[in-house]
Design an enzyme around this catalytic site. Structure first.
Site, PDB file in Angstrom:
ATOM      1  N   SER A 253       0.857  -1.188   0.000  1.00  0.00           N
ATOM      2  CA  SER A 253       0.000   0.000   0.000  1.00  0.00           C
ATOM      3  C   SER A 253       0.894   1.239   0.000  1.00  0.00           C
ATOM      4  O   SER A 253       2.122   1.133  -0.002  1.00  0.00           O
ATOM      5  CB  SER A 253      -0.875   0.011   1.247  1.00  0.00           C
ATOM      6  OG  SER A 253      -0.059   0.283   2.371  1.00  0.00           O
ATOM      7  N   LYS A 254       0.261   2.394   0.031  1.00  0.00           N
ATOM      8  CA  LYS A 254       1.009   3.646  -0.034  1.00  0.00           C
ATOM      9  C   LYS A 254       2.062   3.750   1.077  1.00  0.00           C
ATOM     10  O   LYS A 254       3.075   4.406   0.909  1.00  0.00           O
ATOM     11  CB  LYS A 254       0.047   4.828   0.076  1.00  0.00           C
ATOM     12  CG  LYS A 254      -0.873   4.923  -1.121  1.00  0.00           C
ATOM     13  CD  LYS A 254      -1.330   6.349  -1.367  1.00  0.00           C
ATOM     14  CE  LYS A 254      -2.141   6.441  -2.640  1.00  0.00           C
ATOM     15  NZ  LYS A 254      -3.546   6.083  -2.451  1.00  0.00           N
ATOM     16  N   ARG A 255       1.776   3.104   2.200  1.00  0.00           N
ATOM     17  CA  ARG A 255       2.748   3.134   3.302  1.00  0.00           C
ATOM     18  C   ARG A 255       4.114   2.588   2.862  1.00  0.00           C
ATOM     19  O   ARG A 255       5.135   2.921   3.430  1.00  0.00           O
ATOM     20  CB  ARG A 255       2.268   2.257   4.465  1.00  0.00           C
ATOM     21  CG  ARG A 255       1.240   2.875   5.359  1.00  0.00           C
ATOM     22  CD  ARG A 255       0.936   1.964   6.520  1.00  0.00           C
ATOM     23  NE  ARG A 255       0.523   0.622   6.098  1.00  0.00           N
ATOM     24  CZ  ARG A 255       1.243  -0.473   6.268  1.00  0.00           C
ATOM     25  NH1 ARG A 255       2.418  -0.430   6.859  1.00  0.00           N
ATOM     26  NH2 ARG A 255       0.804  -1.642   5.850  1.00  0.00           N
ATOM     27  N   HIS A 256       4.092   1.708   1.885  1.00  0.00           N
ATOM     28  CA  HIS A 256       5.350   1.087   1.452  1.00  0.00           C
ATOM     29  C   HIS A 256       6.106   1.937   0.430  1.00  0.00           C
ATOM     30  O   HIS A 256       7.108   1.503  -0.100  1.00  0.00           O
ATOM     31  CB  HIS A 256       5.069  -0.288   0.854  1.00  0.00           C
ATOM     32  CG  HIS A 256       4.506  -1.263   1.846  1.00  0.00           C
ATOM     33  ND1 HIS A 256       3.166  -1.533   1.934  1.00  0.00           N
ATOM     34  CD2 HIS A 256       5.103  -2.000   2.803  1.00  0.00           C
ATOM     35  CE1 HIS A 256       2.969  -2.415   2.909  1.00  0.00           C
ATOM     36  NE2 HIS A 256       4.128  -2.703   3.448  1.00  0.00           N
ATOM     37  N   GLY A 257       5.603   3.118   0.138  1.00  0.00           N
ATOM     38  CA  GLY A 257       6.272   3.968  -0.844  1.00  0.00           C
ATOM     39  C   GLY A 257       5.441   4.038  -2.111  1.00  0.00           C
ATOM     40  O   GLY A 257       4.225   3.846  -2.072  1.00  0.00           O
TER      41      GLY A 257
END
Ligand code: GLU
Length: 485
Positions: A253-257
């Site tokens: 997800s966006k948390r991973h970049g």
């Protein structure tokens, strides 16, 4: 053997995700490998969330990655149109056929009624599903409900007590029980088909032989299989490829970049590198090789080596792969790829004189060994565009405070000024002569010159940097630093 026909069928509802690109790639590779067809179909039945912008973005990303489609949206083909909202009449006819055969029915339940039915199941501790309220309405009852102004959906009547076996290319046989599936909506009250219905009609009419898509659609597949069976349409082969997880093993997800193809393009990943990386997300080649040209991927790729377990998105690996592709570019290619970033940084314009362009190219090439992705180019070459700089730290400054530093610098500048050119060889000559005459070790000569010229203790060779600054800037920068001491 029958020609392989695969498709990529994105819903244009947002940024084009890495996972979508991976699904497209696996299909594309199979089509190329077997001489089959790769169809691009736009699944835009979610009218609120679909946008032309997203569709354009997907098409541009596929083209950028080199995945051309030989049939589908924009290019046409024998089984068009290739956009679902342009196929509504076709879906309507098939839905009617199912209703006429008693395999689907009109459902007049309101949202509130459906919610109450769901709640009743939940209260009994059962999985909520449609209770079948409208499955046996008489025409009179239907007319009465319609007269109340209710707009019906069409529900598929799920046969009872049936095992649905999906022979999945990746997962093997997967069995679902029909009793766990409630009668589901195939056409919404506004006449728009649901995904599960439209996808079957399209895949069947477009003669798709293999449906290779993300694992998240595995749970939809039994519903789709039931529709194929009800309409007596031939089943395609299914293959559901694993989820992509972040390094922490949670769903990417966006948390991973960065998660969209466009973000990677903007950061300056090369399309070939991204394709190479995406291919390895779930597909394991038989040997140790990690770098594959597109031609090699086409040759090597096979569904037998697509793993069942989740693929882990390892950005360090992507970076490593990208670096290899960047280093392999020839100077001209590297400059071409880098130039948009250099222009965006304000270091160049679209129109440069031939002299300055030649200089810019040499400067840009100084970064090739040092960057991971192209948006790092401007930062890597920033020193060539300003003569204002600081010492990177106290240690660097201390280099210029050593007793021998001033003498080294004076002598070196003298030699440089006396040289006929400022090419690398001449700079080398001046450095050597300075070492010889001062009788100092190399480092005692190179280090103060480097620090005075750049403020840093590390960087590319002085013989490369100095010709790029030219004589005047070299002298000014060095003298400027000495004044600060
Ligand atoms: N439109 C679906 C999606 O974007 C495609 C599913 C499929 O390939 O069947 O997820």
């Amino acid at each position: 053997m029958e020609k392989m026909r695969v498709r990529f069928a994105p819903s244009p509802t947002g940024p084009f995700h890495i996972g979508g690109a991976r699904s497209a790639l696996f299909n594309w590779l199979l089509a190329k490998k077997t001489g089959g067809d790769f169809v691009l179909r736009i699944e835009d039945t979610d009218r609120e969330r679909s946008s032309q912008e997203s569709e354009d973005n997907i098409k541009a990303a596929l083209k950028w990655l080199g995945m051309d489609w030989n049939e589908g949206i924009d290019v046409g083909g024998a089984y068009g149109p290739y956009k679902q909202t342009e196929r509504l009449e076709t879906y309507r006819q098939y839905a009617q056929q199912l209703v006429a055969a008693g395999k689907a029915y009109y459902c007049y339940c309101s949202d509130e009624e459906l919610e109450a039915q769901r709640q009743a199941f939940t209260d009994k501790g059962e999985t909520p599903r449609y209770a079948g309220v409208c499955s046996n309405l008489t025409p009179e009852q239907q007319a009465e409900l319609a007269a109340q102004g209710r707009k019906p959906t069409i529900r598929f009547k799920v046969p009872a007590n049936q095992d649905i076996v999906i022979a999945d290319l990746v997962r093997g046989n997967v069995v679902f029980e029909s009793n766990g599936i409630g009668d589901f909506v195939i056409v919404k009250s506004d006449g728009i088909p649901t995904y599960n219905f439209a996808v079957v009609i399209d895949d069947a009419l477009m003669k798709i032989t293999h449906v290779i898509r993300a694992e998240e659609h595995l749970s939809n597949t039994p519903r789709q299989v039931l529709i194929y069976q009800a309409l007596q349409l031939p089943l395609p082969v299914f293959g559901h490829i694993s989820l992509i997880l972040g390094k922490d093993r949670t769903k990417m997800s966006k948390r991973h970049g960065a998660t969209s193809v466009d973000q990677y393009r903007q950061l300056g990943y090369l399309p070939q590198a991204l394709v190479n990386f995406l291919a390895l997300l779930g597909w394991a080649p038989s040997g140790e090789q990690e770098l594959f040209s597109t031609a090699e991927l086409i040759q090597e790729f096979s569904m037998e080596h697509v793993a069942k377990n989740p693929a882990v998105f390892d950005v360090d690996k992507l970076n490593w792969i990208n670096q290899q592709y960047i280093r392999a570019l020839n100077p001209e290619e590297y400059c071409t790829w880098s130039m948009p970033y250099v222009i965006a940084a304000g270091y160049a314009t679209e129109q440069e004189s031939p002299e300055r362009l030649a200089w810019l190219k040499k400067v840009i090439l100084m970064s090739q060994e040092y960057i991971t992705y192209l948006s790092q180019v401007p930062e890597q070459i920033s020193m060539y565009f300003t003569d204002e700089f600081e010492f990177e730290n106290a240690e660097a400054q201390a280099v210029l405070q050593e007793d021998t530093a001033t003498a080294v610098i004076e002598l070196f500048l003298e030699k440089l000024q006396a040289a006929e050119t400022l090419e690398a060889a001449a700079v080398q000559q001046a450095l050597k002569a300075t070492v010889k005459e001062t009788k100092l070790g190399g480092k005692k000569v190179y280090m103060p010159i480097r620090v005075a010229l750049t403020g840093n203790m590390h960087g590319p060779d002085l013989t490369q940097i100095i010709p790029l600054f030219g004589l005047n800037r070299t002298i000014e920068r060095i003298n400027g630093s000495m004044k600060k001491i």
